[in-house]
Design an enzyme around this catalytic site. Structure first.
Site, mmCIF file in Angstrom:
data_model
loop_
_atom_site.group_PDB
_atom_site.id
_atom_site.type_symbol
_atom_site.label_atom_id
_atom_site.label_comp_id
_atom_site.label_asym_id
_atom_site.label_seq_id
_atom_site.Cartn_x
_atom_site.Cartn_y
_atom_site.Cartn_z
ATOM 1 N N HIS A 106 0.718 -1.109 0.047
ATOM 2 C CA HIS A 106 -0.015 0.054 -0.103
ATOM 3 C C HIS A 106 0.851 1.150 0.231
ATOM 4 O O HIS A 106 0.696 2.392 -0.567
ATOM 5 C CB HIS A 106 -0.737 0.064 1.161
ATOM 6 C CG HIS A 106 -2.028 -1.037 1.211
ATOM 7 N ND1 HIS A 106 -2.210 -1.745 2.254
ATOM 8 C CD2 HIS A 106 -2.798 -1.177 0.290
ATOM 9 C CE1 HIS A 106 -3.105 -2.590 1.965
ATOM 10 N NE2 HIS A 106 -3.724 -2.255 1.033
ATOM 11 N N LYS A 114 -18.298 -5.434 7.883
ATOM 12 C CA LYS A 114 -17.185 -6.270 8.094
ATOM 13 C C LYS A 114 -16.603 -6.474 9.690
ATOM 14 O O LYS A 114 -17.085 -5.498 10.506
ATOM 15 C CB LYS A 114 -15.863 -5.728 7.172
ATOM 16 C CG LYS A 114 -15.827 -6.002 5.896
ATOM 17 C CD LYS A 114 -14.482 -5.918 5.308
ATOM 18 C CE LYS A 114 -14.258 -6.254 3.995
ATOM 19 N NZ LYS A 114 -13.062 -5.718 3.213
ATOM 20 N N ARG A 172 -1.623 -5.983 -8.402
ATOM 21 C CA ARG A 172 -0.402 -6.700 -8.166
ATOM 22 C C ARG A 172 -0.238 -7.740 -9.240
ATOM 23 O O ARG A 172 0.984 -7.898 -9.728
ATOM 24 C CB ARG A 172 -0.531 -7.529 -6.689
ATOM 25 C CG ARG A 172 -0.724 -6.390 -5.585
ATOM 26 C CD ARG A 172 -1.356 -6.835 -4.316
ATOM 27 N NE ARG A 172 -2.775 -7.411 -4.701
ATOM 28 C CZ ARG A 172 -3.161 -7.851 -3.719
ATOM 29 N NH1 ARG A 172 -2.843 -8.043 -2.531
ATOM 30 N NH2 ARG A 172 -4.364 -8.316 -3.924
ATOM 31 N N SER A 188 -2.901 -7.406 2.755
ATOM 32 C CA SER A 188 -3.560 -7.513 4.206
ATOM 33 C C SER A 188 -3.700 -8.885 4.529
ATOM 34 O O SER A 188 -3.601 -9.020 5.782
ATOM 35 C CB SER A 188 -4.633 -6.462 4.502
ATOM 36 O OG SER A 188 -4.058 -5.326 3.935
HETATM 37 O O1 PNS Z 1 -8.851 -2.715 0.106
HETATM 38 P P1 PNS Z 1 -10.162 -3.421 -0.485
HETATM 39 O O2 PNS Z 1 -11.031 -4.208 0.378
HETATM 40 O O3 PNS Z 1 -9.829 -4.075 -1.900
HETATM 41 O O4 PNS Z 1 -10.964 -1.932 -1.246
HETATM 42 C C1 PNS Z 1 -12.228 -2.237 -1.668
HETATM 43 C C2 PNS Z 1 -13.165 -0.849 -1.868
HETATM 44 C C3 PNS Z 1 -13.147 -0.113 -0.429
HETATM 45 C C4 PNS Z 1 -12.498 0.053 -2.688
HETATM 46 C C5 PNS Z 1 -14.612 -1.119 -2.418
HETATM 47 O O5 PNS Z 1 -15.115 -2.199 -1.772
HETATM 48 C C6 PNS Z 1 -15.502 0.096 -2.398
HETATM 49 O O6 PNS Z 1 -15.315 0.988 -3.233
HETATM 50 N N1 PNS Z 1 -16.393 0.095 -1.387
HETATM 51 C C7 PNS Z 1 -17.456 1.033 -1.131
HETATM 52 C C8 PNS Z 1 -18.719 0.891 -1.642
HETATM 53 C C9 PNS Z 1 -18.950 1.080 -3.102
HETATM 54 O O7 PNS Z 1 -18.610 2.039 -3.834
HETATM 55 N N2 PNS Z 1 -19.328 -0.131 -3.775
HETATM 56 C C10 PNS Z 1 -19.282 -0.166 -5.283
HETATM 57 C C11 PNS Z 1 -17.992 -0.449 -5.968
HETATM 58 S S1 PNS Z 1 -17.967 -0.793 -7.601
#
Ligand code: PNS
Length: 187
Positions: A19, A43, A92, A130
């Site tokens: 990150h 979560k 990645r 993570s």
């Molecule tokens: O680190 P992560 O868990 O891969 O991040 C995922 C994240 C937070 C970017 C994604 O879950 C997100 O954008 N969530 C917010 C809700 C949202 O906008 N959902 C539609 C995404 S297409």
């Protein structure tokens, strides 16, 4: 001259060297970069949002154009609220691509004016996540070269507390929750 602001959204549970690598790269190409931690009530994270925020703030203290924030709801709504034009995400390996593409296209559908920019972390971090960091830490493996110093410290504190209260099962079960998430992502 137009200034470009980007958000880098994620769970960061915990933030890793991968990150940080991406944050540094992003800070070089965007005028402003907001690392945005999702507050997700569904979560059951290992670290609280406040802890993750503190760790990220400490990691990014030397980067003048980087700030840390938290958000809930849609990422695109948050991006608009803070006046960002781009969403930064890391890829990645090819295995990330499908999920990231799906998310980027959905975000574009929701907000056509917002661009998703993918960057690759250094190859030496391409295996790092993570979820794996949580698992290795909780099972007593070395994590020093996987996470920044502050995160390693916090992880050790968490695991010590879990062990002290004979709560290894809880600590380990968090690691397996991560695995379920990965399975869901692939479904
Ligand atoms: O680190 P992560 O868990 O891969 O991040 C995922 C994240 C937070 C970017 C994604 O879950 C997100 O954008 N969530 C917010 C809700 C949202 O906008 N959902 C539609 C995404 S297409």
């Amino acid at each position: 001259m137009k200034r470009i602001k980007a958000i880098y959204p994620g769970s960061f549970d915990p933030p890793t060297n991968g990150h940080f690598d991406l944050i540094e790269r992003g800070s070089k190409i965007f005028d402003e970069l907001v690392v945005a931690i999702l507050r997700n009530p569904e979560k059951d994270p290992l670290f609280t949002v406040a802890d993750r925020r503190k760790m990220l703030e400490s990691m990014t203290a030397a980067l003048d154009n980087v700030t840390v924030d938290t958000f809930d709801g849609l990422t695109v709504d948050y991006a608009l609220r803070v006046g960002a034009q781009a969403i930064l995400r890391g890829i990645r390996a090819i295995s990330d691509y499908e999920y990231e593409l799906q998310m980027a296209l959905m975000n574009r559908k929701l907000q056509p004016g917002l661009e998703t920019v993918f960057m690759m972390p250094a190859a030496k971090y391409s295996y790092l996540s993570s979820r794996l960091v949580r698992e290795v830490a909780q099972l007593g493996g070395p994590i020093d070269c996987l996470v920044p110093e502050i995160v390693g410290q916090k992880l050790r504190e968490k695991i010590d507390v879990a062990h002290k209260f004979g709560n290894e099962q809880t600590a380990v079960s968090k690691a397996s929750q991560g695995k379920n998430k990965l399975r869901k992502r692939k479904a």
